[in-house]
Design a protein around this motif. Structure first.
Motif, mmCIF file in Angstrom:
data_model
loop_
_atom_site.group_PDB
_atom_site.id
_atom_site.type_symbol
_atom_site.label_atom_id
_atom_site.label_comp_id
_atom_site.label_asym_id
_atom_site.label_seq_id
_atom_site.Cartn_x
_atom_site.Cartn_y
_atom_site.Cartn_z
ATOM 1 N N GLY A 109 0.793 -1.221 0.000
ATOM 2 C CA GLY A 109 0.000 0.000 0.000
ATOM 3 C C GLY A 109 0.825 1.270 0.000
ATOM 4 N N TYR A 110 2.096 1.140 -0.284
ATOM 5 C CA TYR A 110 2.941 2.327 -0.392
ATOM 6 C C TYR A 110 2.968 2.814 -1.832
ATOM 7 N N THR A 111 3.038 4.123 -2.024
ATOM 8 C CA THR A 111 3.266 4.642 -3.365
ATOM 9 C C THR A 111 4.761 4.881 -3.524
ATOM 10 N N GLU A 112 5.174 4.922 -4.784
ATOM 11 C CA GLU A 112 6.598 5.152 -5.033
ATOM 12 C C GLU A 112 7.006 6.548 -4.554
ATOM 13 N N GLU A 113 6.053 7.493 -4.635
ATOM 14 C CA GLU A 113 6.343 8.854 -4.166
ATOM 15 C C GLU A 113 6.661 8.852 -2.673
ATOM 16 N N GLN A 114 5.858 8.100 -1.909
ATOM 17 C CA GLN A 114 6.091 8.015 -0.461
ATOM 18 C C GLN A 114 7.483 7.497 -0.164
ATOM 19 N N LEU A 115 7.902 6.482 -0.952
ATOM 20 C CA LEU A 115 9.189 5.863 -0.725
ATOM 21 C C LEU A 115 10.327 6.823 -1.009
ATOM 22 N N LYS A 116 10.060 7.778 -1.888
ATOM 23 C CA LYS A 116 11.119 8.718 -2.247
ATOM 24 C C LYS A 116 11.230 9.856 -1.232
ATOM 25 N N SER B 110 10.069 7.565 9.388
ATOM 26 C CA SER B 110 9.181 6.892 8.428
ATOM 27 C C SER B 110 9.947 5.808 7.655
ATOM 28 N N TYR B 111 11.276 5.890 7.675
ATOM 29 C CA TYR B 111 12.103 4.854 7.041
ATOM 30 C C TYR B 111 11.862 3.512 7.728
ATOM 31 N N GLU B 112 11.940 3.523 9.069
ATOM 32 C CA GLU B 112 11.707 2.257 9.790
ATOM 33 C C GLU B 112 10.259 1.798 9.652
ATOM 34 N N LYS B 113 9.316 2.785 9.656
ATOM 35 C CA LYS B 113 7.901 2.402 9.518
ATOM 36 C C LYS B 113 7.678 1.660 8.208
ATOM 37 N N ALA B 114 8.292 2.195 7.128
ATOM 38 C CA ALA B 114 8.147 1.549 5.823
ATOM 39 C C ALA B 114 8.769 0.160 5.831
ATOM 40 N N ILE B 115 9.980 0.067 6.415
ATOM 41 C CA ILE B 115 10.679 -1.227 6.455
ATOM 42 C C ILE B 115 9.842 -2.246 7.237
ATOM 43 N N ALA B 116 9.282 -1.793 8.374
ATOM 44 C CA ALA B 116 8.464 -2.689 9.201
ATOM 45 C C ALA B 116 7.242 -3.169 8.422
ATOM 46 N N HIS B 117 6.568 -2.210 7.743
ATOM 47 C CA HIS B 117 5.343 -2.554 7.047
ATOM 48 C C HIS B 117 5.610 -3.466 5.844
ATOM 49 N N LEU B 118 6.794 -3.337 5.254
ATOM 50 C CA LEU B 118 7.140 -4.140 4.077
ATOM 51 C C LEU B 118 7.580 -5.552 4.450
ATOM 52 N N THR B 119 7.850 -5.763 5.750
ATOM 53 C CA THR B 119 8.251 -7.092 6.202
ATOM 54 C C THR B 119 7.012 -7.968 6.368
#
Lengths: 446, 316
Positions: free
Chosen positions: A162-169, A180-189
């Motif tokens: 559910g992440y957009t590429e824009e969010q990741l950038k 938010s880096y760790e939040k993304a990593i956690a959610h992607l696991t």
């Protein structure tokens, strides 16, 4: 044996100074014969072979034999060549290796060539030429390319989460909660049962897809692993760069970065260090075992070539002060002091560092050439292949790069720091144990 | 020209010998020595050039500081004194001994079992040949093969382990598993060859000894411990000396898999020597480490020969 090297080196130096005294025009009369050129990256071999062919077309008297060797072989064969007198005339050099070669008088200084042939050092990306000047002010290489660090991500896994590429950038990071880096990593696991890393009931011991891949502990420089994080806190490897005499691994800013990073493995968001011995981090990414990898721009080709995986590239996260950071490393071509053909070698190095050759390299879209205009061409060549490399170039544009730490004793520093970092990352020792390693490292410079 | 003039000499000498009886033995002895030297000469060149000179130079370098580029500087015993306080040296010795114990223990027992099977059961040349196959594959290839098969995430062995519901094992990556895994890989490669050596020893045991034993009603176990092992001893000692020395020098498998890691768990002594010499350009220190290893191996071989009486046979 050693005497003959000295004699050859002396003769070479004399020959060079003689040719240099005569001005640039007469120098070309001596510049003929065959010269050997070595590089280690097989991906770049076709580009440089074409440079060599073009060069011989323009200078029919000089033939260039290009040889490629794998990274590990490269340096041992080169050192053996220095001793045996069979080293190549010109070779691709690395920042971690050249200080020792220069100290041991194995490299030909290029100052005369720069002066006499009026080479313009402003055409290169800022900072790259300074990397190759030793403490005594001598120049031992002309820059050929540069690299920065970015996040490679698996587009499908990002979309599933559910992440957009824009969010990741636009991720940010801090050493306390990872931002938010760790939040993304956690959610992607994702674990075996499909539970995500930030959901209740996540089983960290049975992870199917890790949010962040792990290559290794990064040793003393952490180029692609942690240096882009620690640098956002204002931390630097050494007291000054280049030619630092004191390392800063005892700095709390560094240690809290490492503590946060190795914490990801405890939480199950990143593989444990013990699992990384074997298949490369990139191959695991290609097999869909990790959503994000941090790696260098020289890996673009490999990351975008995995079948069935669509790869995107995002810039490294912003630090607490809102700025990104990336190590800026550059390679250069150097001339061996023992070359029998210094005039032709200088000519070849000058050609390698000219727009003529670097534009050819740019057109192959494998690396970013050192010359600013050529690296823009490379970015365009990547774009033509459908790869957006702005994540790498943004660091140069925004001037958020810092230089690869250049210091003496680099092999010994690695010898101390690699086991020390491994111990922290595998949870055997706390990050504070790095202060002790720092003492050992600094003792090398006393 | 010189060869032509010299040619008639030996017959002349020969006739002299024939004249009297007493000097004959002396003359023949010297003649044999000359002839022997001619035959030994080629091997001597190899020995001197590739063993003696490098060994002496290595011993010399161990007393110097030497970075290969530049000249060695004499520093006396400094390398040796710092080795004894070097934690990594003691760690590497402990790791190496652990490796040798696991490697030799399993390898010898398995090889002995295989040799007995070859001797009694598997008489087909094909099966006997097949046992040797792993040994015919280059060390580095064997190491890489297992490295991939035992990979944590992508290796087939871990895939099978996880199908059975057990947790995956970081064979090369965890401190506990690294050395046993490397030892096991080398057992797999060398057991067939070692078995072949022992098998040759088994064939040298006269059949009639077994016949007498069976007439006396000895049990198979009693025959094994009372006849096979004692009569096999000289061969077993030779095999042990050779394999233990080889085992102490393990390097290639470590170099292509763990490179000494994780942390220092598989930094065997040869790996440490290589690291000091070729990555850290400290050839003097590395030479001193090599000399220490040389002395240790000489002692190990001596003790094995002395106490296991490897140069005597019970058959006499």
């Amino acid at each position: 044996m050693k005497k003959s090297i000295g004699a050859v080196a002396a003769a070479a130096a004399i020959a060079l100074s003689l040719s240099a005294c005569g001005g640039s025009a007469p120098a070309s009369t001596e510049a003929k014969g065959e010269i050997n050129y070595w590089l280690w990256d097989a991906n770049q071999l076709p580009a440089y072979q074409q440079c060599a062919d073009d060069f011989t077309k323009a200078n029919p008297d000089i033939k260039v034999k290009v040889t490629q060797r794998g990274w590990d072989d490269y340096w041992t064969t080169l050192t053996n060549g220095f001793v045996a007198g069979t080293a190549p005339d010109v070779f691709t050099n690395h920042l971690a290796k050249y200080p020792e070669f220069a100290t041991k008088k194995q490299l030909l200084a290029l100052d005369d060539a720069v002066k006499n042939d009026k080479l313009d050092l402003e055409i290169y990306n800022k900072g790259l030429t300074d990397l190759w000047v030793t403490e005594d002010g001598k120049r031992y290489g002309l820059p050929k390319d540069w690299d920065t660090i970015a996040l490679f991500y698996n587009k499908k896994l990002i979309a599933d989460a559910g992440y957009t590429e824009e969010q990741l950038k636009g991720l940010d990071w801090n050493p306390q909660d990872g931002g938010s880096y760790e939040k993304a990593i956690a959610h992607l696991t994702v674990d075996k049962n499909g539970k995500r890393g930030d959901e209740a009931g996540f089983d960290k011991n049975n992870v199917a897809v890790y949010g962040l891949g792990l290559e290794n502990s990064g040793g003393g420089d952490g180029q692609t692993q942690w240096s882009f994080l620690s640098a956002t806190l204002g931390w630097t490897h050494t007291d000054k760069n280049p030619w630092g005499k004191e390392f800063n691994y005892d700095d709390p800013k560094f240690q809290e970065t490492i503590a946060w990073w190795s914490g990801l493995a405890d939480k199950g968001y990143m593989p444990k260090l013990e699992t990384t011995v074997g298949a490369s981090v990139a191959d695991n990414f290609g097999a869909g075992k990790a959503a994000i990898n941090t790696n260098g721009s020289w890996m673009i080709g490999q990351y975008t070539s995995y079948k069935g995986v669509e790869t995107g590239i995002a810039p490294t996260p912003k630090g607490p002060d809102g700025k990104r950071a990336s190590m800026f490393n550059g390679l250069a071509d150097s001339i061996w002091a023992g070359t029998k053909n210094p005039a032709a070698s200088v000519k070849w190095v000058e050609y390698l560092s000219s727009t003529a050759c670097q534009d050819v390299v740019a057109s192959k879209a494998v690396v970013f050439p050192a010359i600013s205009t050529s690296s823009e061409k490379a970015a365009k060549a990547f774009a033509d292949k459908g790869i957006d490399v702005s994540a790498f170039t943004t660091h140069v544009k925004d001037e958020t790069t810092f230089l690869f730490p250049i210091a003496d004793n680099s092999a010994k520093v690695t010898g101390i720091m690699k086991p020390a970092m491994d111990a922290v990352l595998s949870g055997k020792k706390p990050a504070s144990s790095l202060s002790q390693a720092n003492d050992q490292v600094n003792a090398l410079f006393k | 020209m010189t060869t032509i003039t010299k040619l008639p000499d030996p017959p002349a000498g020969g006739t002299k010998k024939a004249g009297t009886s007493a000097p004959v033995r002396n003359g023949r002895g010297i003649g044999d020595l000359k002839m022997a030297l001619v035959f030994i000469f080629p091997a001597m060149i190899g020995f001197v050039v590739f063993f003696l000179i490098p060994t002496i130079r290595g011993i010399y370098l161990s007393f110097t500081e030497y970075s290969i580029l530049g000249d060695p500087t004499w520093i006396g015993l400094e390398n040796y004194t710092s080795i004894f306080t070097d934690e990594l040296f003691w760690n590497s010795m402990a790791v190496t001994v652990q490796y040798v114990a696991i490697n030799i223990g399993f390898q010898t027992v398995i090889a002995l079992g295989l040799a007995l099977l070859m001797h009694r059961v598997a008489k087909s040349t094909f099966i006997r040949g097949a046992l040797l196959l792993p040994f015919l594959v280059a060390n580095v290839i064997v190491a890489l093969l297992w490295f991939w098969m035992l990979d944590y995430q992508l290796g087939i062995v871990n895939e099978i382990i996880s199908w059975t519901g057990l947790p995956r094992i970081a064979f090369f990556g965890s401190e506990q598993w690294a050395i046993p895994t490397i030892a096991a890989v080398n057992v797999w490669r060398h057991m067939g060859y070692t078995a072949l050596l022992i098998f040759a020893g088994l064939q040298a045991i006269p059949q009639h000894v077994y016949e007498v034993a069976s007439l006396d009603g000895a049990s198979p176990a009693r025959t094994f411990w009372g006849i096979t092992i004692p009569l096999l001893r000289p061969v077993l000692v030779l095999v042990l000396v050779v394999t233990v020395i080889g085992s102490f020098q393990v390097f290639d498998t470590v170099a292509v898999t763990t490179a000494g890691g994780p942390i220092n768990a598989s930094r065997v002594i040869q790996m440490y020597i290589y690291q000091k010499a070729f990555t850290e350009s400290d050839f003097g220190y590395a030479s001193a480490l090599s000399v220490i290893l040389f002395v240790i191996l000489a002692l190990v071989a001596f003790i094995q020969m002395k106490f296991l009486k490897g140069n005597e046979s019970d058959l006499d």
